[in-house]
Design an enzyme around this catalytic site. Structure first.
Site, PDB file in Angstrom:
ATOM      1  N   GLY A 192      25.721 -16.633   5.435  1.00 12.64           N
ATOM      2  CA  GLY A 192      24.384 -17.164   5.680  1.00 12.64           C
ATOM      3  C   GLY A 192      24.187 -18.373   4.768  1.00 12.64           C
ATOM      4  O   GLY A 192      24.494 -18.306   3.570  1.00 12.64           O
ATOM      5  N   ALA A 193      23.681 -19.461   5.333  1.00 10.39           N
ATOM      6  CA  ALA A 193      23.677 -20.740   4.600  1.00 10.39           C
ATOM      7  C   ALA A 193      22.990 -20.693   3.224  1.00 10.39           C
ATOM      8  O   ALA A 193      23.614 -21.061   2.211  1.00 10.39           O
ATOM      9  CB  ALA A 193      23.080 -21.812   5.489  1.00 10.39           C
ATOM     10  N   ARG A 233      34.334 -22.419   3.097  1.00 11.68           N
ATOM     11  CA  ARG A 233      33.807 -22.524   4.465  1.00 11.68           C
ATOM     12  C   ARG A 233      33.178 -23.913   4.619  1.00 11.68           C
ATOM     13  O   ARG A 233      32.449 -24.356   3.728  1.00 11.68           O
ATOM     14  CB  ARG A 233      32.750 -21.431   4.738  1.00 11.68           C
ATOM     15  CG  ARG A 233      33.309 -20.018   4.731  1.00 11.68           C
ATOM     16  CD  ARG A 233      32.267 -19.019   5.225  1.00 11.68           C
ATOM     17  NE  ARG A 233      32.096 -19.062   6.661  1.00 11.68           N
ATOM     18  CZ  ARG A 233      31.094 -18.457   7.315  1.00 11.68           C
ATOM     19  NH1 ARG A 233      30.179 -17.792   6.640  1.00 11.68           N
ATOM     20  NH2 ARG A 233      31.001 -18.540   8.623  1.00 11.68           N
ATOM     21  N   GLN A 250      26.954 -10.211  13.681  1.00  7.47           N
ATOM     22  CA  GLN A 250      25.945 -10.283  12.611  1.00  7.47           C
ATOM     23  C   GLN A 250      24.575  -9.808  13.115  1.00  7.47           C
ATOM     24  O   GLN A 250      23.766  -9.313  12.347  1.00  7.47           O
ATOM     25  CB  GLN A 250      25.803 -11.725  12.080  1.00  7.47           C
ATOM     26  CG  GLN A 250      26.960 -12.202  11.234  1.00  7.47           C
ATOM     27  CD  GLN A 250      28.026 -12.898  12.059  1.00  7.47           C
ATOM     28  OE1 GLN A 250      28.213 -12.594  13.238  1.00  7.47           O
ATOM     29  NE2 GLN A 250      28.749 -13.810  11.451  1.00  7.47           N
ATOM     30  N   ASP A 286      22.734 -23.823   9.797  1.00  8.74           N
ATOM     31  CA  ASP A 286      23.717 -23.999   8.717  1.00  8.74           C
ATOM     32  C   ASP A 286      23.780 -25.435   8.230  1.00  8.74           C
ATOM     33  O   ASP A 286      24.167 -25.704   7.090  1.00  8.74           O
ATOM     34  CB  ASP A 286      25.108 -23.564   9.188  1.00  8.74           C
ATOM     35  CG  ASP A 286      25.220 -22.055   9.106  1.00  8.74           C
ATOM     36  OD1 ASP A 286      24.711 -21.377  10.004  1.00  8.74           O
ATOM     37  OD2 ASP A 286      25.754 -21.568   8.092  1.00  8.74           O
ATOM     38  N   ASN A 345      24.242 -23.963  14.084  1.00 11.56           N
ATOM     39  CA  ASN A 345      23.985 -22.557  13.735  1.00 11.56           C
ATOM     40  C   ASN A 345      25.066 -21.710  14.420  1.00 11.56           C
ATOM     41  O   ASN A 345      25.938 -22.234  15.122  1.00 11.56           O
ATOM     42  CB  ASN A 345      22.581 -22.137  14.179  1.00 11.56           C
ATOM     43  CG  ASN A 345      22.171 -20.798  13.597  1.00 11.56           C
ATOM     44  OD1 ASN A 345      22.320 -20.566  12.391  1.00 11.56           O
ATOM     45  ND2 ASN A 345      21.668 -19.888  14.420  1.00 11.56           N
TER      46      ASN A 345
HETATM   47  O1  MRU Z   1      28.989 -17.057   9.879  1.00 10.41           O
HETATM   48  P1  MRU Z   1      27.693 -16.712   9.215  1.00 10.41           P
HETATM   49  O2  MRU Z   1      27.327 -15.285   9.354  1.00 10.41           O
HETATM   50  O3  MRU Z   1      27.637 -17.220   7.795  1.00 10.41           O
HETATM   51  O4  MRU Z   1      26.618 -17.548  10.037  1.00 10.41           O
HETATM   52  C1  MRU Z   1      25.290 -17.537   9.595  1.00 10.41           C
HETATM   53  C2  MRU Z   1      24.347 -18.208  10.509  1.00 10.41           C
HETATM   54  O5  MRU Z   1      24.718 -18.832  11.486  1.00 10.41           O
HETATM   55  C3  MRU Z   1      22.899 -18.165  10.113  1.00 10.41           C
HETATM   56  O6  MRU Z   1      22.091 -18.178  11.251  1.00 10.41           O
HETATM   57  C4  MRU Z   1      22.602 -19.400   9.254  1.00 10.41           C
HETATM   58  O7  MRU Z   1      23.441 -19.433   8.147  1.00 10.41           O
HETATM   59  C5  MRU Z   1      21.203 -19.443   8.811  1.00 10.41           C
HETATM   60  S1  MRU Z   1      20.870 -18.222   7.643  1.00 10.41           S
HETATM   61  C6  MRU Z   1      19.318 -18.265   7.082  1.00 10.41           C
END
Ligand code: MRU
Length: 345
Positions: A47-48, A89, A196, A237, A247
């Site tokens: 998550g970002a 990442r 997720q 993201d 995203n």
């Molecule tokens: O691959 P992830 O689980 O890190 O992807 C996360 C997302 O796409 C979330 O929607 C994004 O980071 C926003 S979190 C507030």
């Protein structure tokens, strides 16, 4: 909110190991940058905004091991640590913005001793951590104003407490709306390949007693066609200067469907998720992940051996499909470069 996604505890990074949810709520302690890098890569922490805090704490882990008192040597080592964490990442810009904020501490204090600098790094990392807590609540309050009593909302992936320090972006809107006593329902898309939505959002919303219904990603269209969705809220993201937003893969699908069915589509993200150095979404680096994530479900193979696989982790929703971006500074409706530049003034 009682979900401590990431914390700095006794000189180490303590995270909820999200790979184990929803079956087990287990904590993982990362004592060095290598352990943290691996936790990021394998989505134990994800998550970002949470990645922004993880990067800042990762720098603290790295500099703890630097023994020199020589600033030149220290600064070189610091650069190596930041490059290493940055290689985990590529898409969530919060990670890189946090690393750049940490590096700035050294740049802005060229004559500070190594020991003095280490203290300043700790203050900066805690600042990034606390800032995220604050802005998530502000975004939540701003987004909750959009929610009307009795509505049904939709979300994808996990943009909740688990994706931030402790409250969430898109799910923060739901928490704030609930606090304001609004009645609403949520459809959570499961979010293949790594689920997720099913594993994390469903768990988190259920825990917070929000009326949530889990759907497979390919059920969103029919729900919109049946007019069962009033609004969509997602996280991001990385948002380019013109408002194009990256995203989790599948977000763009929802945005196209939303446009067709005239369902308002909102992105909820703090200023730390904007990358104003890039003009459009075309320049956003998209992470490609292991084919095994597509050929297996929960560790069980579901596709033939040697099948070719395409597995991008994110997609980019063009700005013209976005009704508004909810930030800590308010809602940017019909986002464009001019409005986003104004946000940063
Ligand atoms: O691959 P992830 O689980 O890190 O992807 C996360 C997302 O796409 C979330 O929607 C994004 O980071 C926003 S979190 C507030």
């Amino acid at each position: 909110m009682s979900i401590p996604t990431i914390q700095w505890v006794s000189g180490a990074v303590r995270i909820i190991d999200q790979r184990k949810l929803p079956n087990q709520l287990k904590f993982l302690t990362c004592k060095d940058t290598k352990a943290l890098w691996s936790a990021i890569k394998t989505l134990a922490v994800r998550g970002a905004p949470a990645l922004g805090a993880a990067a800042a704490f990762g720098v603290l882990l790295g500099i703890k091991r630097i023994k020199t008192q020589n600033r030149k040597v220290f600064d070189k080592e610091l650069k190596k640590i930041c490059n290493y964490i940055g290689s985990s990442r590529p898409t969530a810009v919060n990670l890189f913005n946090a690393l750049s904020d940490m590096e700035d501490v050294a740049l802005k204090n060229p004559s500070a001793s190594v020991d003095a600098l280490k203290k300043k790094f700790k203050v900066k990392a805690m600042g990034i951590f606390n800032h995220d807590k604050k802005v998530c609540r502000q975004m939540g309050a701003n987004g909750a104003k959009l929610v009307k009593d009795g509505q049904t909302l939709m979300t994808i992936c996990n943009a909740g407490a688990l994706a931030t320090v402790d409250y969430g972006t898109a799910l923060g809107v739901f928490y704030s709306a609930k606090q304001k006593k609004k009645r609403f329902k949520v459809f959570a898309c499961e979010t293949r390949p790594l689920l997720q939505g099913a594993r994390l959002t469903a768990w988190e919303l259920q825990k917070q007693k929000i009326d949530v219904t889990l759907i497979c990603d390919n059920m969103a269209a029919t729900l919109m066609q049946q007019k069962k969705v009033d609004m969509i809220f997602t996280g991001a993201d990385r948002i380019a200067l013109n408002g194009d937003s990256a995203n989790k893969i599948g977000t763009y699908n929802l945005a196209v469907l939303a446009k067709h069915h005239k369902v308002p589509f909102y992105v909820v993200a703090p200023l730390s998720t904007f990358d104003t150095k890039i003009k459009t979404g075309k320049s956003i680096p998209i992470e490609r992940r292991d084919p095994n994530e597509v050929t297996t479900i929960a560790g069980k193979r579901t596709a033939p051996k040697n099948i070719k696989v395409y597995n991008p982790a994110f997609d980019v929703t063009p700005r013209n499909l976005i009704t508004g971006i909810v930030t800590e500074c308010g809602v940017v409706r019909a986002p464009n470069a001019k409005k986003i530049k104004r946000l940063f003034k």
